[in-house]
Scaffold this active site. Structure first.
Site, PDB file in Angstrom:
ATOM      1  N   GLY A 202       0.836  -1.204   0.000  1.00  0.00           N
ATOM      2  CA  GLY A 202       0.000   0.000   0.000  1.00  0.00           C
ATOM      3  C   GLY A 202       0.865   1.245   0.000  1.00  0.00           C
ATOM      4  O   GLY A 202       2.077   1.178   0.207  1.00  0.00           O
ATOM      5  N   GLY A 293       5.005  -8.201   3.658  1.00  0.00           N
ATOM      6  CA  GLY A 293       4.858  -9.030   2.460  1.00  0.00           C
ATOM      7  C   GLY A 293       5.975  -8.762   1.466  1.00  0.00           C
ATOM      8  O   GLY A 293       6.596  -9.687   0.923  1.00  0.00           O
ATOM      9  N   THR A 294       6.253  -7.491   1.255  1.00  0.00           N
ATOM     10  CA  THR A 294       7.306  -7.097   0.320  1.00  0.00           C
ATOM     11  C   THR A 294       8.661  -7.661   0.769  1.00  0.00           C
ATOM     12  O   THR A 294       9.467  -8.120  -0.050  1.00  0.00           O
ATOM     13  CB  THR A 294       7.399  -5.559   0.256  1.00  0.00           C
ATOM     14  N   THR A 320       5.929   1.042   6.097  1.00  0.00           N
ATOM     15  CA  THR A 320       4.531   0.759   6.364  1.00  0.00           C
ATOM     16  C   THR A 320       4.012   1.697   7.437  1.00  0.00           C
ATOM     17  O   THR A 320       4.666   1.904   8.460  1.00  0.00           O
ATOM     18  CB  THR A 320       4.239  -0.714   6.762  1.00  0.00           C
ATOM     19  N   ASP A 322       1.731   1.010   9.259  1.00  0.00           N
ATOM     20  CA  ASP A 322       1.303   0.175  10.395  1.00  0.00           C
ATOM     21  C   ASP A 322       2.393  -0.002  11.451  1.00  0.00           C
ATOM     22  O   ASP A 322       2.101  -0.413  12.561  1.00  0.00           O
ATOM     23  CB  ASP A 322       0.882  -1.213   9.892  1.00  0.00           C
ATOM     24  N   GLU A 421      -8.470  -0.524  13.212  1.00  0.00           N
ATOM     25  CA  GLU A 421      -9.315  -1.295  12.280  1.00  0.00           C
ATOM     26  C   GLU A 421      -9.295  -2.797  12.543  1.00  0.00           C
ATOM     27  O   GLU A 421     -10.227  -3.511  12.219  1.00  0.00           O
ATOM     28  CB  GLU A 421      -8.943  -1.022  10.822  1.00  0.00           C
ATOM     29  N   TYR A 473      -7.643   6.404   3.689  1.00  0.00           N
ATOM     30  CA  TYR A 473      -6.429   6.653   2.897  1.00  0.00           C
ATOM     31  C   TYR A 473      -5.817   8.029   3.137  1.00  0.00           C
ATOM     32  O   TYR A 473      -4.693   8.275   2.709  1.00  0.00           O
ATOM     33  CB  TYR A 473      -6.732   6.425   1.414  1.00  0.00           C
ATOM     34  N   MET A 474      -6.560   8.912   3.850  1.00  0.00           N
ATOM     35  CA  MET A 474      -5.982  10.247   4.098  1.00  0.00           C
ATOM     36  C   MET A 474      -4.725  10.167   4.956  1.00  0.00           C
ATOM     37  O   MET A 474      -3.848  11.017   4.845  1.00  0.00           O
ATOM     38  CB  MET A 474      -7.012  11.146   4.774  1.00  0.00           C
ATOM     39  N   VAL A 475      -4.635   9.132   5.811  1.00  0.00           N
ATOM     40  CA  VAL A 475      -3.468   9.068   6.702  1.00  0.00           C
ATOM     41  C   VAL A 475      -2.210   8.580   5.983  1.00  0.00           C
ATOM     42  O   VAL A 475      -1.118   8.649   6.537  1.00  0.00           O
ATOM     43  CB  VAL A 475      -3.710   8.193   7.965  1.00  0.00           C
TER      44      VAL A 475
END
Ligand SMILES: Nc1ncnc2c1ncn2[C@@H]1O[C@H](COP(=O)(O)OP(=O)(O)OP(=O)(O)O)[C@@H](O)[C@H]1O
Ligand SMILES: O=P(O)(O)OC[C@H]1O[C@](O)(CO)[C@@H](O)[C@@H]1O
Ligand SMILES: [Mg+2]
EC number: 2.7.1.11
Length: 550
Positions: A202, A293-294, A320, A322, A421, A473-475
């Site tokens: 992402g 993942g990458t 990321t 996250d 989330e 997606y704004m973050v």
């Protein structure tokens, strides 16, 4: 090391014994599907630790048939320590050094290094300046034996907050990792190098800053052939996607915008096709920017290159929002995402504060961990309830979240809730769907909570004005803030230094405030998660004032 088990008494020894046996049998069956314990210990002073894993092959646990967060196949590194053995520390450290040793192209090739072409002394060539002063008088290089300490706190008891222990006494054991930076000798002729950059997964603030710094640093070494692979790993094999030539001139301003100059994508991890393409394009250095993942993909590419005896350096840079990659202080983009998330919380606060019995609810990203929610709650200081996946909660009942919201409306007139989330997934129906990369698509806890809160207050006849904000997606679509921009700069530059030093299968990251290289295998065993026993989570609870919700 995130969630050390507490010391167990003799009554629990049998349980530990069974757990250890399960770990061993899972391991010997070659498949590890839940977050693997870094170690287990018991009053009998035995320890199992140091599982090392190759790449995820499947995303359902063979044994339990349950989906795994990052399903991995165990490889052979495992050491059993007996703490009654006076040399256990030495054994631990020997194994540690082996695990954290950096793979390099000289492991498969007999190559002679050459003096580096990287010099910040413009009037000197690496061979010496015009007066014959040799470059080795310039103390700008990192010695390959330089190390940084991964952990610096000495916990005197396993019960100390956030303690990460190796043995039951929580003894101090040095855990050294390799320092990043330019070396005096390099393993590539810059003029002959073709370097490629790819951004996967992402979006994340700072991708463009890292691309830019990689290009700048490659050019400083003298590399002329630099290309970008469009749209993630897909760009290696999707017909019609052409590589993009990159130069300092072209990337000069890309950091002024968010997103990825090269484009990103999920899915399509076909390692052998990717390596075919690397071979066909004659790529010598591959810089891979992405998350868990990458990194798994980058390691698979590195292994495949080794198998084919290709002289290719694969170097990753952890990206990321996250912040869920093991061992490192933070991934780039996380700080910026937290700053943006804080704005959403602030809006929720203003809405809630201005309404009669206002309840502001904000859902924040984080596929498997609650770092963004925890840090944004901490930084805003406006959150009354923070819910993360690492800490289970109930909505209904005497100790549930809803009862606490009633209390907050009664006592302060309004409140703000921040939910990650991935939190409370056990309260929701699972769709079982996955995205193109095999990541589980989460059920919407934000919408669920919004409905539950509205219904609850209607049922008890108390007015409540619920305002729900999902900044999604704004973050992550914004440009990097100052602290991320610096992190990106350092990580990007170090990635290039690592490739020229001949390393491959490594990631360029920050550990304990120092910039280091780690073998990718050590950071992809599981997603990093918030430790509910950490001081940070305790600080968050102190700030929100929330009780336990179960
Ligand atoms: N175990 C794996 N082995 C090889 N490639 C993988 C593996 N897992 C994921 N990939 C590939 O890596 C790429 C990115 O993976 P993914 O979509 O999970 O994002 P990510 O790197 O984890 O970043 P983000 O934090 O945005 O999720 C995809 O192209 C995917 O196919
Ligand atoms: O980009 P996508 O596929 O919508 O994925 C969203 C996911 O990506 C992340 O932004 C980064 O992993 C997560 O926080 C989120 O769950
Ligand atoms: Mg991922």
């Amino acid at each position: 090391m995130e969630n050390p088990l507490p010391l167990l008494d003799d009554n629990h020894f049998e349980l530990v014994h069974i757990l250890i046996k399960m770990a061993v049998s899972l391991k010997s069956s070659g498949s590890f599907c839940s977050t693997p314990p870094q170690w287990l210990h018991s009053t009998r002073d035995r320890i199992l630790y140091g599982y090392s894993h190759s790449n995820a092959k499947e995303c359902t646990c063979k044994k339990t048939k349950r989906p795994a967060p990052l399903c991995v196949k165990a490889t052979s590194t495992k050491v059993e320590l007996d703490f009654n053995d006076p040399s256990w520390k030495q054994k631990f450290q020997e194994d540690w050094d082996k695990r954290f040793n950096l793979p390099r192209i000289t492991d498969i090739y007999d190559l002679k290094p050459r003096p580096t072409t990287f010099s910040l002394k413009k009037n000197r060539s690496p061979a010496g300046d015009e007066n014959g002063t040799p470059m080795d008088k310039w103390n700008g290089y990192v010695n390959s034996d330089d190390r940084a300490l991964l952990k610096v706190i000495k916990y005197s008891s396993p019960n100390s907050a956030g303690a990460e222990c190796i043995d039951p006494d929580c003894s101090w054991v040095e855990q050294w990792v390799h320092r990043a930076g330019p070396r005096k000798e390099i393993y590539y002729e810059p003029e002959e190098v073709k370097a490629a950059i790819v951004t996967c997964g992402g979006l994340c603030p700072g991708l463009n800053d890292v691309i830019r710094q990689i290009v700048f640093t490659l050019e400083t070494y003298g590399v002329k052939n630099i290309v970008g692979i469009p749209f993630g790993y897909r760009g290696f094999f999707e017909k019609g996607l052409k590589e993009m030539p990159l130069s300092r001139h072209l990337v000069e301003n890309i950091n002024l915008a968010g997103g990825s100059f090269l484009g990103v994508s999920r899915g399509g991890a076909k390692t052998s096709e990717i390596v075919d393409s690397i071979q066909a394009r004659r790529i010598d250095m591959l810089f891979v920017l992405g998350g868990n993942g990458t990194h798994a993909g980058a390691n698979a590419i590195h292994e495949e290159c080794r198998k084919r005896k290709l002289k290719v350096s694969v170097v990753a840079v952890p990206k990321t929002i996250d912040n869920d990659i093991l061992l490192m202080d933070k991934t780039f983009g996380f700080d910026t995402a937290v700053e943006e998330a804080q704005r959403a919380i602030n809006s929720a606060y203003i809405e809630a504060r201005s309404a009669y019995h206002g309840i502001g609810l904000v859902k924040l990203m984080g596929r498997s961990s609650g770092f963004i929610a925890m840090h944004a709650s901490l930084s805003s200081g406006q959150v009354d309830v923070c819910l993360i996946p690492e800490v289970p909660f109930t909505l209904d009942g005497e100790y549930g979240v809803l009862r606490h919201l009633e209390h907050l409306l009664k006592t302060k007139g309004f409140c703000v809730v921040c939910v990650a989330e991935a939190a409370g997934q056990e309260l929701l129906q699972k769709s079982g769907a996955t995205d193109a990369s095999g990541n589980v698509i989460l059920s919407d806890i934000g919408v669920h909570m919004q409905q539950k809160i509205k219904m609850h207050f209607k049922d008890i006849g108390v007015p409540a004005d619920v305002k729900y904000i999902d900044p999604t997606y704004m973050v992550r679509a914004c440009r990097a803030n100052a602290s991320d921009a610096i992190l990106c700069t350092v990580l990007g530059q170090n990635a290039v230094h690592g490739a020229f030093a001949g390393f491959s299968g490594i990631t360029s990251c920050i550990c304990n405030t120092h910039y280091v290289y780690l073998p990718i295998t050590e950071v992809i065993t599981a997603p990093k998660r918030v430790n509910p026993n950490s001081r940070m989570w305790h600080r968050c609870l102190t700030s929100t004032g929330q009780p336990d919700f179960h």
